[in-house]
Design a protein around this motif. Structure first.
Motif, PDB file in Angstrom:
ATOM      1  N   PRO A 174       0.825  -1.213   0.000  1.00  0.00           N
ATOM      2  CA  PRO A 174       0.000   0.000   0.000  1.00  0.00           C
ATOM      3  C   PRO A 174       0.864   1.271   0.000  1.00  0.00           C
ATOM      4  O   PRO A 174       1.995   1.238   0.494  1.00  0.00           O
ATOM      5  N   THR A 206       0.619   3.712   1.819  1.00  0.00           N
ATOM      6  CA  THR A 206       0.799   4.234   3.175  1.00  0.00           C
ATOM      7  C   THR A 206       1.817   3.400   3.951  1.00  0.00           C
ATOM      8  O   THR A 206       1.952   3.551   5.166  1.00  0.00           O
ATOM      9  N   SER A 229      -4.374   4.260  -1.529  1.00  0.00           N
ATOM     10  CA  SER A 229      -5.304   4.344  -0.404  1.00  0.00           C
ATOM     11  C   SER A 229      -6.520   5.173  -0.797  1.00  0.00           C
ATOM     12  O   SER A 229      -6.489   5.908  -1.779  1.00  0.00           O
ATOM     13  N   ARG A 289      -6.924   4.756   4.159  1.00  0.00           N
ATOM     14  CA  ARG A 289      -6.752   3.312   4.355  1.00  0.00           C
ATOM     15  C   ARG A 289      -6.678   2.624   2.992  1.00  0.00           C
ATOM     16  O   ARG A 289      -6.950   3.237   1.964  1.00  0.00           O
ATOM     17  N   VAL A 290      -6.305   1.326   3.013  1.00  0.00           N
ATOM     18  CA  VAL A 290      -6.177   0.581   1.763  1.00  0.00           C
ATOM     19  C   VAL A 290      -7.503   0.617   0.985  1.00  0.00           C
ATOM     20  O   VAL A 290      -8.568   0.341   1.545  1.00  0.00           O
ATOM     21  N   ASP A 291      -7.440   0.964  -0.286  1.00  0.00           N
ATOM     22  CA  ASP A 291      -8.613   0.973  -1.157  1.00  0.00           C
ATOM     23  C   ASP A 291      -8.923  -0.476  -1.555  1.00  0.00           C
ATOM     24  O   ASP A 291      -8.169  -1.099  -2.302  1.00  0.00           O
ATOM     25  N   ASN A 337      -0.957   2.331   9.711  1.00  0.00           N
ATOM     26  CA  ASN A 337      -0.114   2.772   8.613  1.00  0.00           C
ATOM     27  C   ASN A 337       0.649   4.048   8.965  1.00  0.00           C
ATOM     28  O   ASN A 337       0.553   4.549  10.079  1.00  0.00           O
ATOM     29  N   GLU A 347      -5.971   0.035  10.001  1.00  0.00           N
ATOM     30  CA  GLU A 347      -6.686  -0.500   8.839  1.00  0.00           C
ATOM     31  C   GLU A 347      -7.908  -1.273   9.331  1.00  0.00           C
ATOM     32  O   GLU A 347      -7.810  -2.447   9.668  1.00  0.00           O
TER      33      GLU A 347
END
Ligand code: PLP
Length: 476
Positions: free
Chosen positions: A161, A163, A184, A189-191, A212, A218
């Motif tokens: 990621p 981040t 992100s 946050r992670v997409d 992150n 997350e």
């Protein structure tokens, strides 16, 4: 309060300038011709030597002189009892080649520490060998590679990621993997949609820094785990900053297969300064056969070193790791007892207190709640020609170390702040007041900062033309 930095104003002569006369010790006859050199030593009294080195030590900013809010580095105060433990002759004077029967106590400590870390990380087994966090990451990636290879599976990509800590993509590339960046979302946050399209049967693993580098947990970590696992990939947890979650949750409970710990961050021993670190790695059962050798084994009350592991990735460090850092971490965990949860609680409380105060001064992108650290943006200051760097440099004049700047890249003019659990409210308030004052100061004053401590160096020249000598004439 923190006056330590200001003391750095005085300059210190070198020992050769203090001791005008020199004693010359000729080269020894025992050294082969041409290899020996005469030794020239300045004539100094013991008091002169001690005062010289104490003054030099005071020219440095350190955790013992003041607040050190360097984001992602966890510069917490180290209790003196840990130094005392590491200095015990039974630990400090060991030789790594000593017979195993004479180092049973040291082996017992390592065996126990492995189990404590396994418990904290929710892992099956732990190796203490890696000498740094990034070294732990590299070890972890070698384990991932060995696991897939043992199944005849030639996966060649690692998802990272945007981040993540900078060492994550570097590690994946060093281990020979193609790095696939996962963007992100607006919440930092992670997409998940982007993750869904990035993951495939080429995915060897995902390397996740959680919380992150924005200090954000997350929330969808279970979905992330499911997505990667169902594609046959493994999950790597960057646990360098475990002080955000210790006692509350574990990488194992989130579905992770490998995790590294930074003992020199989470478990005292401040990061950096050139001192040694330790980056143990924990794994789930299916990765255990690949761990580095020797493993510490216990039979009855006896401990021994076991190298009979046919699937091992081999050694990743001379001997068994940085032993005295392990002793400090062991003592730290023992001192907290069942209170590791309290460490996380205070680290997160301190970060959120400071974040709440300072987000009134500078914007804090990506939502309010943070774990152990947070990132402000100095972007609005650009209007009057001030950069994050100027704020960081000016903090020195107020007796504070600078926070991390220009990282993570996701936030323009980033100021990344990590207060850690060891700071009290008065210190946090004084730091917040310093920033509040600085952002309203005359831009000219900031450009020239710091004014009370060592002058600002040309950052490009300092990195490209290093002059590692006390003699300025020699450096020219
Ligand atoms: C510090 C850090 C690392 C790297 O640790 P080193 O000991 O400096 O190699 C990796 N990931 C994160 C999140 C860190 O904060």
């Amino acid at each position: 309060m923190t006056d330590g930095y200001r003391m750095a104003r005085y300059s210190e002569e070198t020992v050769f300038e203090i001791g005008a006369d020199t004693t010359v010790i000729p080269a020894s006859d025992l050294v082969p011709k041409g290899l020996g050199r005469e030794l020239r030593l300045p004539d100094l009294t013991e008091a002169e030597v001690v005062r010289h080195f104490v003054r030099l030590s005071q020219m440095n900013y350190c955790v013992d002189t003041g607040f050190y809010p360097l984001g992602s580095c966890t510069m917490k105060y180290t209790p003196r009892a840990l130094e005392a433990s590491a200095a015990l002759p039974g630990f400090a004077d060991l030789h790594p080649e000593q017979p195993q029967s004479t180092v049973q106590g040291a082996l017992a400590l390592m065996w126990e520490l492995e189990r404590m870390l396994a418990e904290i990380g929710g892992m099956r087994a732990v190796t203490l060998q890696p000498a740094a966090g990034s070294h732990g990451e590299y070890t972890g990636m070698l384990l991932v590679r060995a696991y897939h290879a043992s199944r005849g599976d030639g996966r060649d990509q690692v998802l990272v990621p945007d981040t993540a800590h900078g060492t994550n993509p570097a590690t994946a590339a060093m281990a020979g993997y193609e790095v696939v960046e996962v963007p992100s979302n607006d919440a930092g946050r992670v997409d998940l949609e982007a993750l869904g399209s990035a993951v495939s049967d080429r995915t060897a693993a995902i390397m996740l820094t959680n919380p992150n580098t924005l200090g954000i947990f997350e929330e969808d970590v279970r979905t992330i785990a499911k997505t990667v696992h169902s594609a046959g990939g493994l999950l790597y947890y960057d646990g360098a900053n475990l002080n955000a979650i210790m006692g509350y949750t574990k990488p194992g409970a989130m579905g992770f297969d490998v995790v590294h710990f930074n003992l020199h961050k989470t478990f005292a021993t401040p990061h950096g300064g050139g001192g040694p670190g330790a980056g143990p790695v924990g794994v789930v059962e299916r990765l255990e056969p690949f761990l580095p050798v020797p493993r510490i084994a216990r039979e009855g009350g006896r401990f021994s070193l076991d190298s009979e592991r046919p699937q091992t990735i081999g050694k990743v460090q001379s001997f068994y790791g940085n032993f005295l850092v392990l002793v400090r971490a062991y003592a730290y965990i023992r001192m907290q007892g069942a209170g590791l949860k309290g460490v996380s609680e205070r680290a997160v409380l301190n970060a959120n207190y400071l974040a709440a105060r300072l987000s009134r001064v500078l914007p804090m992108p990506f939502g309010p709640l943070r774990k152990h650290e947070f990132v402000l943006s100095g972007e609005p200051l650009k209007e009057k020609g001030v950069r994050a760097l100027d704020v960081a440099k000016r903090l020195g004049d107020y007796g504070f170390h600078a926070p991390t700047t220009y990282f993570p890249l996701l936030v323009p003019e980033a100021l990344m702040i990590e207060p850690t659990e060891t700071e009290d409210k008065a210190t946090l308030d004084a730091f917040a007041e310093a920033i509040e004052t600085i952002v309203n100061e005359d831009p000219e004053l900031l450009h020239g900062a710091p004014h009370n401590v060592a002058p600002r160096v040309d950052e490009v020249k300092a990195a490209k033309m290093m002059a590692l000598t006390w003699d300025l004439a020699m450096a020219e």
